[in-house]
Design an enzyme around this catalytic site. Structure first.
Site, PDB file in Angstrom:
ATOM      1  CB  ALA A  81      -6.141 -27.650  41.432  1.00  0.00           C
ATOM      2  N   GLY A  96      -6.051 -29.343  36.346  1.00  0.00           N
ATOM      3  CA  GLY A  96      -7.105 -30.242  36.813  1.00  0.00           C
ATOM      4  C   GLY A  96      -8.340 -30.198  35.905  1.00  0.00           C
ATOM      5  CD  GLU A 139      -4.595 -33.561  36.218  1.00  0.00           C
ATOM      6  OE1 GLU A 139      -4.940 -32.646  36.978  1.00  0.00           O
ATOM      7  OE2 GLU A 139      -3.653 -34.332  36.471  1.00  0.00           O
ATOM      8  CD  GLU A 187      -1.413 -29.545  36.040  1.00  0.00           C
ATOM      9  OE1 GLU A 187      -1.006 -29.312  34.873  1.00  0.00           O
ATOM     10  OE2 GLU A 187      -2.494 -30.104  36.264  1.00  0.00           O
TER      11      GLU A 187
END
Ligand code: 3HC
Ligand code: NAI
Length: 719
Positions: free
Chosen positions: A61, A100, A103, A123
């Protein structure tokens, strides 16, 4: 933000294009969603490959977006659409797949990784948890124990480890993108349901509760007071015990709690502060991006004591040949054995061979004729250091850089005795030098931009976090440490015990309180510094040591402890007692309790109950107050630099962000009010007097820490 191409006539190739790490910013999420829609609706397309530009899949992210409200499409539905699609999607992982980005790879039906790629869910190191399904999908894919370890530590793993764990389907030395296209073509027509990770059942171990309990104990011990690892464990529990959709809901609730905790902001501030700190500037206008460092192939280290040994190891393990110098044969031999042992252990741990052939040991400075750089690490004695620098000036070729590891002496005074003051700088390592990540690069007024660029870049090469600081007594870290230590000892005089002060600081998040830490570092070090600065010595009346010296309040207790031969862990006695010298298990010592009581009654001090809040405020607000003065004096360029120094050099708890970030979160107005209060109560402690910059910031409405720079007069900048 994502390029769409049709390759091999039937494969949609989606390339993320958001340099430098292809972070999943709002435009990137939008572009992925649109590209997937296009690929799924185009009848010519039979399969999809997702990759990242410039050999980097995706760094996760966009952390910068966390500070504001969500814009653009949320990530989860974008990812869900990829997994649910009826055409096979292959992730081509080169460089990194983190957070992310990982992910995103997990929702693809297949994953091909380049052999040099690194994957992970970091994270937790940003104070959050994998919140785009990572905490729910990874346990389904690789089982609870392995997923728990990766998610709670944030560890990056190699492609080979990812293959072993079953995270990736194939590892290649070739172009991962081309391999993924071939793989995608072969996957067409194969059933996808077993490839959708969210549909898998989490393999649940029978001892789940015990496993999660053990993990909880471990993270609580490792990161006191930090919420994110505990939330990660709860999310993994949900993956083990709930259906996917409910687990996702739990993941989202936990993320909201973390986001509103303040800890996430602190961790994210640390991430950017660390990167900002490398961007140094000098008053001349020279800075990190317009100054070229020299390449250092050979170096010399003078003095093989506590620091010199670690510095030799730090240099040799990155391939720099080192000449190590001592003053006596026996010390040289001892140093040689220590260095070799350290290098061998280090190499064994890293699974490489020790670079012993890069080392040379000598008693003669004459051997340093041809080295590129020297780091002096002899005793903290100005006269001795000056003699060494004069000698180096004669012996080394005129272009050799001369650096000192002094912990606080005037670097410019050393430059002044050489024939090359522009090639002199401080390289202040922290103990143990081969372990600690911080390097203060001390910029003297005459240090050239090339010298600073070289010291900063050498620090980076050695894996250090290098911060440029100005040349003042104690530089940044040790200058701030003094008022902090003073407050701790004043609190002892007033009624606190070492255990109480340490507990308050440990509850705040420090791994060790100030007294336990001092016992570890050795109490004689500070004693020597106090003697050299004339604060104590043979002239002082040891029966009735005065409590005011050099015009200010002075606490003689640390000197009294040293006079009893109590130097900390190494002597088995210090602020605490230990079973034997070298032991680390600190126990409260009745003798110290007795010493404090006798001391207080001798000086007529009525001990009072001191709250933990007062301990934290007095120790930490005074620390930050000195930080403000350092900014005013231009000895640090920005508050971020001070925080990075405290995070990496003094183990300031990361979830508090560093002393300057911490006081900004407490509220500058409150910090000012408390300092004024304490200064009124202790007018003979000048460090408690609020700094002009703190007052100015409060008067300007307490701007956030990232904006303080605008309020600092740059007139006096030394950086
Ligand atoms: N978001 C925004 N900016 C990022 C970023 C990210 N995820 N990752 C890196 N950057 C920026 C850095 O701030 C730096 O900016 P600058 O040039 O302006 O200083 C630039 O990219 C280059 O970064 P590095 O200097 O760190 O480059 P390296 O090559 O040394 O390292 C890296 C690359 C390993 C990707 C490292 O940058 C890194 O670890 N990044 C963070 C990865 C991460 O933690 N991702 C998880 C994000 S949270 C998330 O994904 C939540 C999800 O679960 C929903
Ligand atoms: P130390 O006392 O452990 O080692 C100093 C070494 O220098 C000794 O082995 C001594 O024999 C050698 N030496 C003295 N004169 C010499 C000469 N003329 N030629 C060659 N070798 C000589 O000291 P330590 O702790 O390693 O400190 C060294 C420097 O690093 C000091 O300036 C100190 O302030 C600084 N420093 C120390 C830190 C610490 O935690 N110990 C942390 C950061 C900096």
């Amino acid at each position: 933000m994502a390029r769409y191409e049709l390759v091999k006539r039937s494969v949609a190739l989606i390339t993320l294009t958001n340099p430098p790490v292809n972070a999943l910013s709002s435009p990137v999420r939008h572009a992925i969603a649109k590209s997937m829609e296009r690929a799924l609706s185009d009848p010519k397309v039979t399969a999809v490959v997702i990759c990242g530009e410039n050999g980097r899949f995706c760094g996760g992210a966009d952390i910068r977006e966390f500070a504001g409200p969500l814009r653009g499409p949320p990530l989860i539905p974008v990812l869900d659409a990829i997994e649910a699609g009826r055409k096979p999607v292959v992730a081509a992982i080169e460089g990194v797949a983190l957070g992310g980005g990982f992910e995103l790879a997990l929702v693809c039906h297949y994953r091909i990784a380049h052999s040099k790629a690194r994957l992970g869910l970091p994270e937790v190191t940003l104070g959050i948890l994998p919140a785009a399904g990572g905490s729910q999908r990874l346990p389904r894919l690789i089982g609870i124990p392995a997923a728990l370890e990766l998610i709670t530590t944030g560890r990056h793993i190699s492609a080979q480890e990812a293959l072993k764990l079953g995270i990736v389907d194939q590892v290649t030395d070739q172009n991962a993108c081309e391999m993924a296209v071939e793989f995608a073509l072969k996957s067409v027509g194969k059933p996808l349901s077993s490839r959708r990770v969210s549909m898998l059942t989490t393999p649940c171990p029978p001892d789940l509760d015990a496993l999660l309990e053990a993990a909880t104990m471990q993270v609580k011990k490792k990161a006191r007071g930090v919420m994110a690892p505990l939330a990660c464990i709860q999310a993994v529990r949900a993956a083990a015990t709930m259906p996917f959709s409910k687990g996702m809901k739990r993941e989202s609730e936990l993320m909201t709690t973390l986001f509103n905790s303040g800890q996430a902001q602190a961790f994210q501030y640390c991430f950017f502060a660390q990167r900002t700190a490398g961007k140094w500037t000098l008053p001349s206008g020279a800075q990190w991006n317009n100054s070229k460092p020299r390449e250092i192939r050979s170096a010399a280290v003078i003095g093989l004591g506590t620091m010199g040994r670690g510095i030799v190891v730090s240099l040799a393990r990155v391939g720099i040949s080192v000449i190590a110098v001592e003053s006596e044969k026996k010390l040289l031999e001892n140093g040689r054995q220590m260095v070799i042992g350290m290098l061998e252990r280090d190499a064994k741990r890293r699974g490489v061979s020790a670079s012993l052939n890069l080392l040379k040991f000598t008693l003669s400075l004459q051997d340093l004729k041809d080295v590129d750089l020297v780091i002096e690490a002899v005793f903290e004695d100005m006269a001795l250091k000056k003699r060494v620098f004069q000698e180096l000036s004669k012996v080394c070729r005129p272009t050799t850089l001369l650096c000192t590891n002094t912990s606080g002496l005037d670097v410019d005074a050393l430059a002044g005795v050489t024939n090359r003051p522009h090639l002199v700088a401080g390289m202040h390592f922290f103990s143990p030098a081969h372990v600690m990540k911080l390097l203060e690069v001390v910029c003297g007024p005459r240090s050239s931009s090339e010298t600073i660029a070289t010291a900063m870049s050498l620090g980076k090469k050695m894996g250090k976090v290098s911060v440029a600081v100005g040349n003042c007594p104690g530089f940044v870290g040790n200058r701030m440490l003094k008022p902090y230590l003073d407050q701790a000892t004043f609190l002892l005089e007033e009624g606190a015990t070492p255990e109480q002060i340490d507990k308050a600081l440990e509850d705040f998040g420090f791994a060790m309180g100030v007294f336990r830490m001092s016992d570890l570092a050795g109490l004689d070090v500070g004693w020597r510094v106090r003697k050299e600065s004339g604060l104590t010595g043979p002239d002082v009346d040891s029966k009735n040591p005065p409590r005011r010296r050099q015009g200010h309040r002075y606490c003689p207790i640390p000197d009294m402890v040293c006079e009893q031969g109590r130097f900390g862990q190494k002597t088995g006695r210090g602020w605490y007692m230990y079973d034997k010298p070298g032991d680390t298990n600190a126990k409260p010592d009745p003798l110290i309790q007795n010493l404090l009581e006798t001391y207080r009654s001798r000086y007529g001090i009525q001990p009072r109950n001191i709250s933990d809040q007062e301990i934290i405020e007095r120790c930490l607000f005074v620390l930050a107050n000195e930080g403000f003065r350092i900014l005013e004096d231009g000895m640090a360029a920005r508050p971020e630099d001070i925080d990075v120094i405290y995070l990496f050099g003094y183990a300031f708890p990361r979830h508090r962000g560093g002393p300057m970030f911490y006081v900004s979160m407490v509220g500058l107005e409150r910090v000012l009010e408390r300092l004024e209060h304490y200064h009124q109560a202790h007018p003979d402690v000048p460090h408690l007097e609020p700094s002009a910059l703190l007052k100015k910031l409060v008067a300007c409405g307490s701007p956030p820490v990232q904006k303080w720079r605008e309020y600092i007069k740059t007139m006096h900048s030394h950086l």
